[in-house]
Write a protein that holds these residues in place. Structure first.
Motif, PDB file in Angstrom:
ATOM      1  N   ARG A 147       0.763  -1.274  -0.004  1.00 24.92           N
ATOM      2  CA  ARG A 147      -0.041  -0.090   0.119  1.00 24.92           C
ATOM      3  C   ARG A 147       0.907   1.331   0.008  1.00 24.92           C
ATOM      4  O   ARG A 147       1.984   1.376   0.799  1.00 24.92           O
ATOM      5  N   ILE A 148       0.528   2.171  -0.754  1.00 25.37           N
ATOM      6  CA  ILE A 148       1.125   3.400  -0.809  1.00 25.37           C
ATOM      7  C   ILE A 148       0.502   4.493   0.052  1.00 25.37           C
ATOM      8  O   ILE A 148      -0.591   4.724  -0.479  1.00 25.37           O
ATOM      9  N   ASP A 149       1.101   4.878   0.987  1.00 25.42           N
ATOM     10  CA  ASP A 149       0.494   5.951   1.910  1.00 25.42           C
ATOM     11  C   ASP A 149       1.077   7.379   1.424  1.00 25.42           C
ATOM     12  O   ASP A 149       1.920   7.382   0.729  1.00 25.42           O
ATOM     13  N   VAL A 150       0.334   8.556   1.678  1.00 19.87           N
ATOM     14  CA  VAL A 150       0.718   9.742   1.333  1.00 19.87           C
ATOM     15  C   VAL A 150       0.862  10.566   2.595  1.00 19.87           C
ATOM     16  O   VAL A 150      -0.082  10.533   3.506  1.00 19.87           O
ATOM     17  N   ALA A 151       1.943  11.636   2.733  1.00 24.27           N
ATOM     18  CA  ALA A 151       1.883  12.773   3.839  1.00 24.27           C
ATOM     19  C   ALA A 151       2.511  13.891   3.179  1.00 24.27           C
ATOM     20  O   ALA A 151       2.744  13.925   1.867  1.00 24.27           O
ATOM     21  N   MET A 152       2.324  15.011   3.874  1.00 25.53           N
ATOM     22  CA  MET A 152       2.679  16.110   3.396  1.00 25.53           C
ATOM     23  C   MET A 152       3.702  16.966   4.484  1.00 25.53           C
ATOM     24  O   MET A 152       3.170  16.768   5.596  1.00 25.53           O
ATOM     25  N   PHE A 174       3.965  18.069  10.262  1.00 28.28           N
ATOM     26  CA  PHE A 174       3.653  16.739   9.686  1.00 28.28           C
ATOM     27  C   PHE A 174       2.331  16.413   9.239  1.00 28.28           C
ATOM     28  O   PHE A 174       1.357  16.448  10.242  1.00 28.28           O
ATOM     29  N   GLY A 175       1.791  16.497   8.238  1.00 30.90           N
ATOM     30  CA  GLY A 175       0.442  16.453   7.566  1.00 30.90           C
ATOM     31  C   GLY A 175       0.218  15.082   7.114  1.00 30.90           C
ATOM     32  O   GLY A 175       0.791  14.520   6.175  1.00 30.90           O
ATOM     33  N   THR A 176      -0.348  14.121   8.155  1.00 33.29           N
ATOM     34  CA  THR A 176      -0.457  12.776   7.697  1.00 33.29           C
ATOM     35  C   THR A 176      -1.857  12.249   7.821  1.00 33.29           C
ATOM     36  O   THR A 176      -2.735  12.960   8.394  1.00 33.29           O
ATOM     37  N   ARG A 177      -2.061  11.063   7.332  1.00 34.54           N
ATOM     38  CA  ARG A 177      -3.602  10.292   7.219  1.00 34.54           C
ATOM     39  C   ARG A 177      -3.447   9.178   8.074  1.00 34.54           C
ATOM     40  O   ARG A 177      -4.527   8.811   8.666  1.00 34.54           O
ATOM     41  N   THR A 178      -2.449   8.655   8.488  1.00 28.76           N
ATOM     42  CA  THR A 178      -2.554   7.408   9.525  1.00 28.76           C
ATOM     43  C   THR A 178      -1.101   7.970  10.431  1.00 28.76           C
ATOM     44  O   THR A 178      -0.184   8.414  10.216  1.00 28.76           O
ATOM     45  N   ASP A 179      -1.348   7.054  11.642  1.00 28.43           N
ATOM     46  CA  ASP A 179      -0.257   6.798  12.771  1.00 28.43           C
ATOM     47  C   ASP A 179       0.798   6.206  12.179  1.00 28.43           C
ATOM     48  O   ASP A 179       1.904   6.936  12.464  1.00 28.43           O
ATOM     49  N   SER A 180       0.904   5.310  11.293  1.00 26.63           N
ATOM     50  CA  SER A 180       2.241   4.885  10.593  1.00 26.63           C
ATOM     51  C   SER A 180       3.179   5.755   9.884  1.00 26.63           C
ATOM     52  O   SER A 180       4.124   5.978   9.981  1.00 26.63           O
ATOM     53  N   ALA A 181       2.249   6.834   9.158  1.00 24.51           N
ATOM     54  CA  ALA A 181       3.098   7.824   8.514  1.00 24.51           C
ATOM     55  C   ALA A 181       3.317   8.877   9.524  1.00 24.51           C
ATOM     56  O   ALA A 181       4.874   9.215   9.344  1.00 24.51           O
ATOM     57  N   GLU A 207      -3.988  20.460   6.322  1.00 30.16           N
ATOM     58  CA  GLU A 207      -4.099  21.496   7.031  1.00 30.16           C
ATOM     59  C   GLU A 207      -2.486  21.785   6.723  1.00 30.16           C
ATOM     60  O   GLU A 207      -2.026  23.185   6.668  1.00 30.16           O
ATOM     61  N   ALA A 208      -1.542  20.929   6.533  1.00 27.32           N
ATOM     62  CA  ALA A 208      -0.074  21.080   6.353  1.00 27.32           C
ATOM     63  C   ALA A 208       0.032  21.852   5.115  1.00 27.32           C
ATOM     64  O   ALA A 208       1.053  22.936   4.938  1.00 27.32           O
ATOM     65  N   GLU A 209      -0.666  21.427   4.052  1.00 26.74           N
ATOM     66  CA  GLU A 209      -0.681  22.196   2.601  1.00 26.74           C
ATOM     67  C   GLU A 209      -0.989  23.677   2.764  1.00 26.74           C
ATOM     68  O   GLU A 209      -0.310  24.449   2.391  1.00 26.74           O
ATOM     69  N   MET A 210      -1.864  23.951   3.540  1.00 24.22           N
ATOM     70  CA  MET A 210      -2.550  25.272   3.875  1.00 24.22           C
ATOM     71  C   MET A 210      -1.602  26.252   4.612  1.00 24.22           C
ATOM     72  O   MET A 210      -1.354  27.343   4.476  1.00 24.22           O
ATOM     73  N   ILE A 211      -0.952  25.449   5.762  1.00 21.94           N
ATOM     74  CA  ILE A 211       0.019  25.948   6.607  1.00 21.94           C
ATOM     75  C   ILE A 211       1.128  26.644   6.080  1.00 21.94           C
ATOM     76  O   ILE A 211       1.673  27.747   6.083  1.00 21.94           O
ATOM     77  N   LYS A 212       1.685  26.007   4.662  1.00 24.56           N
ATOM     78  CA  LYS A 212       2.887  26.452   3.941  1.00 24.56           C
ATOM     79  C   LYS A 212       2.384  27.633   3.358  1.00 24.56           C
ATOM     80  O   LYS A 212       3.212  28.885   3.249  1.00 24.56           O
TER      81      LYS A 212
END
Ligand code: NAD
Ligand code: UPG
Length: 430
Positions: A147-152, A174-181, A207-212
């Motif tokens: 599985r490929i996960d994404v983060a920002m 760290f902008g993440t969707r999962t604890d493992s990320a 949120e991470a995208e917008m913070i930038k």
């Protein structure tokens, strides 16, 4: 940890060198073979203080570069540090990052374990989850065992101080969707978190995208506000720097980014403010303040020229432009205020001679028909006027060089000139 980084520009190369310095094994991927060769031979492809030393130490051993995306299969996580330039309407062009996500997904199809793709590039909220995530997983195919996960993980380094900014940030997001990320990113940044103890912002991907964008929009607006106030100060015979120093003592305002002058440039503020304006219009929101931020910035080079024209008729006269880089410490001319300054001088038929300690080569590609001097002294020699566009330290040391001008008129757009006697000196906001 084994890390791969796609894109070896200002961000990609800096983070690659610093991750290697943390002790990680790093593989960089770029489409530019020359950049790949340079990295493997221990040379930094860009000019940043402290970067060459790190690339020299790790390039070709703990830091390897390649053009082949297959290398990502041997890594735990891939950072995307690809360009997100402006389209004609100001919105971001995601073609490089989308093309890369497809190739990356295909390369990851035969990897046996899960993989995290971290977006470092500046992207509008929704890009990572709604555009890149499906592209990556579609390209990897349904048959894949992983599985490929994404983060920002937005980047806040500034050019000219990229290495130290990255090593000692105020915050890491760290902008993440999962604890493992989140856990994986924490492991990647562990040496930095332990050493410089920045604030850690653990948040969602959007949120991470917008913070930038919010960070850059706030800073650009802060500069435009001090420029607007500075323009007013000048009209009232008040020194804007004295005012800025006083208001900066208020903790709620803060002393940084209050240097008024010829305006902000660079590869980020111009692109990111326009992108946010375009994104606002996309959702039918009229971003009046952001538009004013850009408008004030565009006026500053004209004000610089108006001050010069108060003292000199520039037509057919030799005018020196001191500084071409968008700020000191870099050879980057993207968004440099020198460009509108030169264009305006050309409109007024000035005979331009430009000087910059490191950025001349790049500017020659944009303006091949103006003269370039080897030194500030040579540029000033015989000139009827000079404008200062970049805050290079060496300009503060200029003194007798002004005595060689035909007319010693100096308009300072960055408050760097120290000589004031026996010349006509104008500060843009003081
Ligand atoms: N420059 C900064 O100070 C800074 C700071 C924070 C964030 N950012 C953001 O980071 C991102 C990257 O900016 P940058 O200034 O490092 O860019 P850059 O233009 O300096 O470098 C981009 C690199 O990516 C390579 N590349 C392009 N397409 C590729 C592909 N399909 N596959 C592999 N490599 C490819 C290019 O050859 C180049 O080496 C942008 O979104 C920018 O807004 C930049
Ligand atoms: O008080 C100030 C400070 C800066 N500037 C100008 O603003 C521009 C940008 O400067 P700076 O922010 O120092 O450099 P950048 O490398 O463009 O860094 C900005 O853009 C990066 C890319 O997004 C972010 O990561 C950084 O946090 C953000 O500071 C330059 O033209 C400066 O001359 C001023 O005019 N007055």
């Amino acid at each position: 940890m084994d890390i791969s980084i796609v894109g070896s520009g200002y961000v990609g190369t800096t983070i690659a060198a610093c991750f290697a310095d943390f002790g990680h094994t790093v593989t960089t991927i770029d489409i530019d073979e020359q950049v790949v060769d340079q990295l493997n031979h221990g040379t930094a492809p860009i000019h940043e203080p402290g970067l060459n030393e790190l690339i020299d130490a790790y390039g070709g051993n703990r830091l390897q570069a390649t053009t082949d995306y297959a290398a990502v299969r041997d890594t735990d996580v891939t950072f995307l540090a690809l360009p997100t330039p402006s389209n004609a309407d100001g919105s971001i062009d995601t073609s490089a990052i989308e093309a890369s996500a497809r190739t990356l997904g295909e390369a990851l199809a035969t990897k046996d374990s899960d993989h995290l793709v971290v977006v470092k590039s500046t992207v509008i909220p929704g890009t990572t989850e709604d555009v890149l995530y499906p592209l990556l997983n579609d390209a990897a195919g349904e048959e894949t065992n992983q599985r490929i996960d994404v983060a920002m993980n937005p980047e806040f380094l500034s050019q000219g101080t990229a290495v130290t900014d990255f090593q000692t940030p105020d915050k890491v997001v760290f902008g993440t969707r999962t604890d493992s990320a989140t856990e994986l990113l924490t492991a990647v940044f562990e040496p930095l978190l332990a050493e410089s103890e920045p604030a850690l912002v653990d948040t969602g991907v959007r949120e991470a995208e917008m913070i930038k964008y919010a960070n850059n929009a706030f800073l650009a607006t802060k500069i435009s506000l001090i420029n607007e106030l500075g323009n007013l100060c000048k009209e009232y015979g008040v020194d804007a720097y004295e005012v800025a120093a006083a208001i900066g003592l208020d903790d709620r305002i803060g002393e940084q980014f209050l240097r008024s002058g010829v305006g902000w440039g660079g590869s980020c503020f111009p692109k990111d403010t326009r992108a946010l304006i375009a994104a606002a219009r996309d959702v039918n929101y009229e971003p009046s303040l952001l538009e004013a931020t850009v408008e004030v910035n565009e006026k500053q080079p004209k004000r610089l020229l108006d001050l010069l024209k108060k003292h000199v008729d520039v037509s057919d006269r030799r005018i020196a432009v001191l500084g071409l880089a968008f700020k000191s410490g870099t050879d980057d001319i993207r968004g440099s205020r020198a460009k509108p300054t030169i264009e305006r001088l050309q409109e007024h038929n000035a005979d331009i001679v430009a000087y910059d300690p490191v950025a001349t080569k790049h500017m020659q590609e944009t303006f091949p028909d103006i003269d370039y001097a080897e030194s500030a002294a040579a540029a000033l020699n015989g000139a009827h006027g000079a404008v200062v566009v970049t805050d290079w330290d060496e300009f503060s040391a200029l003194d007798e060089e002004f005595d060689q001008m035909a007319d010693p008129v100096v308009v300072d757009g960055r408050r760097v000139i120290t000589r004031k006697d026996d010349i006509i000196y104008e500060g843009i906001t003081w």
